[in-house]
Design a protein around this motif. Structure first.
Motif, PDB file in Angstrom:
ATOM      1  N   ASP A   1       0.825  -1.209   0.000  1.00  0.00           N
ATOM      2  CA  ASP A   1       0.000   0.000   0.000  1.00  0.00           C
ATOM      3  C   ASP A   1       0.862   1.263   0.000  1.00  0.00           C
ATOM      4  N   GLN A   2       1.982   1.231   0.723  1.00  0.00           N
ATOM      5  CA  GLN A   2       2.887   2.371   0.723  1.00  0.00           C
ATOM      6  C   GLN A   2       3.490   2.586  -0.658  1.00  0.00           C
TER       7      GLN A   2
ATOM      8  N   LYS B   1       1.487   6.920  -6.895  1.00  0.00           N
ATOM      9  CA  LYS B   1       0.475   7.901  -7.277  1.00  0.00           C
ATOM     10  C   LYS B   1       0.970   9.321  -7.013  1.00  0.00           C
ATOM     11  N   THR B   2       1.609   9.535  -5.862  1.00  0.00           N
ATOM     12  CA  THR B   2       2.120  10.869  -5.540  1.00  0.00           C
ATOM     13  C   THR B   2       3.118  11.339  -6.588  1.00  0.00           C
TER      14      THR B   2
ATOM     15  N   ARG C   1       0.785   4.179  -2.919  1.00  0.00           N
ATOM     16  CA  ARG C   1       0.527   5.586  -2.615  1.00  0.00           C
ATOM     17  C   ARG C   1       1.657   6.475  -3.122  1.00  0.00           C
TER      18      ARG C   1
END
Length: 339
Positions: A90-91, A97-98, A94
């Motif tokens: 999940d990290q 995406k950033t 994320r």
């Protein structure tokens, strides 16, 4: 690693990053594997510095190496970033995406830095990698693409090892030797001298009160291994425990991927293992010889950044000649430590 440039950039380029707690290395490469520029920046530490600061540090490094290569973000077909402190899927998602939202590249791949060690160090492109630097982690990839990994969140997820843990153990044993709770050890005098205090206990107080930067506790890892190489029984006990953890991580990953009984490479990296201290590496090899006799232990000469570069080339289906050019650009054969 210092910046370099190999002529003007023609067309699209790739950016690769290998980031640890203490430093991040980045490279700009052409689709043919030519290394156009490299650079180094601070470590990637979102937990201590905050996510926004950590991302800002990463983007500043990328911008700097692109400038050295005569390129800009608009020229980047793909960014591959393998980073410490990005331990969970999940990290990774994320952060991908950033970075995409920031427009750093047309495509982005983010993974834990253990992927870089494995991709750059395993000749077959699959196997197991064990990283032992400031912390400890392990990753395995099977020939069919199956992945075995660990959360690697320290004591919360059952982990022990790495430079920080060795430093804490060195201080713990040193203080107990001084006050009588533990056996005598050369660590007491070694830590006191290293930190410029009268007793190891004073170093502990300095760390607690903030007079000594807690990050300096990592320096105790080298002192502990130094003491082990003089046959100090207490230090040898800690080194034995670390060797056992390095073996446990690797053999569990091999077992999960059904690779334990066959030939497979186990790539060892991170500052503690890459130093190839005999007192540790001999014990690691002995344990693998018993637990996974067909495994081949290798310590890459090339930096983990090579693995990030090779993975970036994978993303654009670059030919084998490009991968060979990248390997040549970074140099460094694998060094077997034997099993």
């Amino acid at each position: 690693m210092t910046g370099s440039m190999a002529g003007p950039v023609a067309g699209r380029v790739l950016v690769a990053v290998d980031g640890g707690n203490s430093k991040c290395d980045a490279a700009v490469v052409g689709f043919d594997g030519t290394v156009l520029a490299t650079g180094r920046g601070p470590g990637f530490r979102p937990q201590s510095d905050g996510p926004d600061v950590a991302v800002g540090v990463l983007l500043a490094l990328v911008a700097r190496v692109l400038d050295r290569a005569g390129a800009s973000a608009a020229d980047v077909a793909h960014l591959t970033a393998y980073l410490a402190n990005v331990d969970l899927p999940d990290q990774e998602a994320r952060l991908e995406k950033t970075l995409l939202d920031r427009g750093v590249a047309a495509g982005v791949t983010v993974g834990n830095d253990t992927f870089a060690l494995l991709r750059g160090g395993a000749a077959a492109g699959w196997g197991v990698a064990v990283v032992c630097g400031a912390g400890i982690n392990c990753l395995g990839v099977a020939p069919d693409g199956r992945v075995a990994r660990f959360p690697a969140l320290g004591p919360f997820t059952g982990d022990w090892g790495g430079g920080a843990e060795l430093g804490r153990a060195a201080l713990w044993h040193a203080v107990r030797a001084e006050d009588g709770r533990g056996p005598r050890t050369a660590l007491a005098a070694a830590l006191a001298a290293h930190f410029g205090v009268e007793r190891a206990t004073d170093a502990g107080l300095g760390l607690y009160l903030g007079d000594i930067d807690p990050a300096r506790l990592l320096e105790g890892a080298r002192l502990l291994i130094d003491a082990a190489e003089t046959a100090d029984a207490v230090a040898l006990g800690v080194v034995d425990r670390l060797a056992e953890e390095v073996c446990l991580l690797g053999t569990v990953a091999l077992r999960r991927l059904d690779l334990l009984d066959g030939p497979a490479e186990v790539v060892l990296g991170g500052g503690i293992l890459a130093a190839r201290r005999p007192v540790l590496m001999t014990r690691v090899a002995e344990r693998y010889r018993r637990a996974a006799p067909r495994a081949r232990l290798v310590v890459p000469e090339a930096p983990p950044l090579l693995g990030a570069v090779l993975a970036a080339l994978d993303q654009v289906s670059a030919p084998e000649s490009a991968h060979a050019a990248a390997r040549q650009g970074f140099g460094g054969p694998h060094r077997s430590i034997g099993t």
